[in-house]
Design a protein around this motif. Structure first.
Motif, PDB file in Angstrom:
ATOM      1  N   SER A  42      -3.449  88.776   5.161  1.00 59.15           N
ATOM      2  CA  SER A  42      -4.295  90.036   5.784  1.00 59.15           C
ATOM      3  C   SER A  42      -2.830  89.857   7.357  1.00 59.15           C
ATOM      4  N   ILE A  43      -2.498  88.713   7.351  1.00 65.19           N
ATOM      5  CA  ILE A  43      -1.304  89.360   8.346  1.00 65.19           C
ATOM      6  C   ILE A  43      -0.297  90.074   8.567  1.00 65.19           C
ATOM      7  N   SER A  44       0.111  89.873   7.235  1.00 65.88           N
ATOM      8  CA  SER A  44       0.785  91.680   6.617  1.00 65.88           C
ATOM      9  C   SER A  44       0.587  92.861   7.217  1.00 65.88           C
ATOM     10  N   LEU A  45      -0.910  92.573   8.016  1.00 62.82           N
ATOM     11  CA  LEU A  45      -1.667  94.167   8.312  1.00 62.82           C
ATOM     12  C   LEU A  45      -1.945  94.338   9.360  1.00 62.82           C
ATOM     13  N   VAL A  46      -1.472  93.566  10.020  1.00 63.79           N
ATOM     14  CA  VAL A  46      -1.777  93.530  12.064  1.00 63.79           C
ATOM     15  C   VAL A  46       0.183  93.135  12.444  1.00 63.79           C
ATOM     16  N   THR A  47       0.900  93.109  11.409  1.00 64.38           N
ATOM     17  CA  THR A  47       2.663  92.325  12.303  1.00 64.38           C
ATOM     18  C   THR A  47       2.654  93.732  12.781  1.00 64.38           C
ATOM     19  N   LYS A  48       2.901  94.594  12.181  1.00 72.31           N
ATOM     20  CA  LYS A  48       3.356  95.522  12.888  1.00 72.31           C
ATOM     21  C   LYS A  48       2.721  95.838  14.868  1.00 72.31           C
ATOM     22  N   LEU A  49       0.863  95.918  14.305  1.00 74.09           N
ATOM     23  CA  LEU A  49       0.538  96.673  15.275  1.00 74.09           C
ATOM     24  C   LEU A  49       1.389  94.845  17.267  1.00 74.09           C
ATOM     25  N   LEU A  50       1.256  93.415  16.151  1.00 80.50           N
ATOM     26  CA  LEU A  50       1.692  92.172  17.187  1.00 80.50           C
ATOM     27  C   LEU A  50       3.053  93.216  17.599  1.00 80.50           C
TER      28      LEU A  50
END
Length: 537
Positions: A42-50
């Protein structure tokens, strides 16, 4: 060769018909793997948002992005924790018993999942630091689940369908990957419908609403709840009969526990157990010459194939968003709001998981006890090599708009044959081919080798896949070999994994004692006794 003695309780497990307790064990152990996959991917789904939330891009006309070192740390730190947890809990599972440490790993995963979503700090660096800290301990708990779940399921299963049961536990990883995408879709679409942010091009400031900070936190924290729901049931499972009888050497308790599970009377066989362990001093350890002679090559086989597989598998999973962006399937970040970008990345991962990843796992479950572990692993590595080369060499062709669907199909097939192949079998085999007293340890070592490969993929591929862009290099980004050449390298790695598969034994249709060659220990003892008798004469 002396014939291996078999306790009645172990024989009862080997020949038992498929019963409800088998499915219960799959669900209980599998829910841990659901959480493992959900949290790791799931971390790969939000790294761009971070990146958008906490960092500004060197070029002010572009949305913010995570610095390359921060991106590698956020993606890879959980893998480092997983490697440590696999070694530690794998060893502990053989020392204290599978059940005694099984609940601890789940508690760690639940706590660290919630804590990851609550990462705090006044600066971007402090938030990322606390996130990485909690994700390390999340990985540590996840690491313990690998050897313990595999060992428990292998020791509960019958020999006819053991491979399918262990593979079914591991198949929950695919469900976790799929659910992480679905949850991200629901959360991001809900926030988008509520706040309706414009694209970055239309309004750079308005494209990143303050509420977007809640999205990645909710997504990361959700993984704690399914795992927490199974804690009580995990603690109600009795210790496995093979550990209780062969390692703890309590045949009476093993028979009593399994009599309740199988709902039949089983003899304690204390006299036969005494015969099996009468020469306990000859039960060699992990670092002995006897272990190296009997199990050395198979340990090299299980560790090396898992290491090579995870380089390719985790590289593809963690960075597929970048590949999809490069071929134009996901629009450029400047064309979307931050929330919309989460939705687009999640949709891509969900589609790949639904069409390629999840079916691959269940093909393995259906066929592993029919065609065997070895054939599935060899075929999987071969097909991954073929499809990786097929998308890598004509990479410029696939990047054209009219060929993108073809690229996605080919890319999805690499995931299908990873899971109908070595990603499943590398988990199954180490739980079958080592003796009971070292089974959890050896599985932990094999799994840790896999996570070492995942770390190479997570840290190495993020650098290697960078294109040779002078503008980026001038802004401090490293110059890599590009995505095309990186995919070629991954294809070569898959081919090498196929070659090392020849060191992996087949365990289809064998009892765990037969698959682990535990009667070799009696052979060593017999030879020494014979030599002693000859000397005395």
């Amino acid at each position: 060769m002396a014939k291996a003695k078999q306790l009645e309780v172990l024989n009862a497990l080997d020949v038992a018909k498929t019963q409800w307790y088998h499915f219960t064990a799959i669900i209980i152990a599998g829910m841990g793997f659901f959480t493992d996959a959900y949290d790791l991917f799931s971390i790969s789904l939000v790294t761009k948002l971070l990146g958008r939330l906490y960092y500004t891009h060197p070029n002010p006309t572009h949305p913010g992005t995570l610095p390359i070192n921060v991106s590698a740390a956020v993606n890879g730190v959980a893998l480092c924790g997983t490697l440590a947890g696999q070694l530690f809990f794998g060893w502990l599972g053989d020392k204290l018993g599978r059940k005694k440490v099984y609940g601890l790993t789940l508690v760690m995963m639940v706590f660290a999942s919630l804590a990851s979503g609550l990462s705090f700090g006044h600066t971007a660096k402090s938030v990322m630091t606390t996130l990485c800290f909690f994700r390390f301990w999340l990985g540590f708990g996840i690491g313990g689940d690998y050897p313990l779940s595999a060992t428990i399921m292998s020791e509960y299963a019958n020999k006819k369908t053991r491979g399918a049961f262990i593979a079914a536990v591991f198949a929950m990883q695919g469900v976790g990957i799929l659910v992480s995408g679905v949850v991200s879709l629901i959360v991001s679409s809900g926030f988008e419908a509520r706040f309706k942010p414009p694209s970055f091009e239309e309004d750079p400031a308005g494209s990143l609403t303050p509420e977007a900070d809640y999205i990645w936190r909710v997504i990361l924290m959700f993984g704690a709840f399914p795992a927490g729901a199974t804690y009580y049931y995990r603690m109600q499972m009795p210790e496995t009969a093979r550990y209780t009888a062969l390692v703890a050497q309590n045949a009476k308790l093993a028979a009593a526990d399994m009599s309740k599970v199988l709902q039949t009377d089983i003899g304690a066989d204390e006299d036969r157990l005494a015969d099996i362990v009468k020469d306990k001093k000859q039960q060699f350890g992990l670092f002995s010459k006897e272990f190296a002679r009997i199990y050395g090559l198979r340990l090299i086989g299980t560790t090396t194939t898992w290491f090579l597989l995870d380089i390719a598998f985790y590289s593809q999973n963690l960075f597929q968003k970048d590949i999809f962006t490069s071929i134009g399937w996901i629009p450029k970040a400047s064309k979307m709001s931050a929330i919309r970008e989460v939705y687009k990345v999640a949709r891509a991962q969900t589609l790949i998981a639904l069409c390629g990843t999840v079916p691959g796992y269940w093909f393995t479950v259906a066929l592993i006890d029919v065609i065997g572990r070895w054939i599935i692993q060899l075929m999987g590595f071969l097909m991954m090599t073929i499809f990786m080369f097929a998308i890598a060499f004509p990479y410029n062709y696939w990047s054209q708009r009219e060929h993108r669907i073809g690229f996605i199909v080919m890319y999805g097939l690499t995931f299908f044959f990873a899971n109908f192949g070595p990603n499943a079998t590398t988990f199954v085999v180490p739980a079958e081919v080592f003796p009971a007293r070292l089974r959890s340890t050896c599985h932990g070592i094999s799994a840790a080798a896999g996570k070492a490969g995942a770390i190479v993929g997570a840290f190495g591929f993020v650098y290697a896949s960078q294109e040779k862009d002078p503008a980026k290099r001038d802004a401090g980004y490293p110059a890599g070999i590009g995505k095309k050449n990186s995919l070629i390298v991954l294809g070569v790695i898959n081919f090498i994994g196929m070659l090392f598969t020849f060191l992996v034994p087949e365990a289809k249709g064998l009892s765990l004692e037969e698959a682990a060659n535990e009667n070799q220990e009696e052979e060593v003892t017999d030879e020494r006794n014979n030599n002693a008798n000859v000397s005395s004469v």
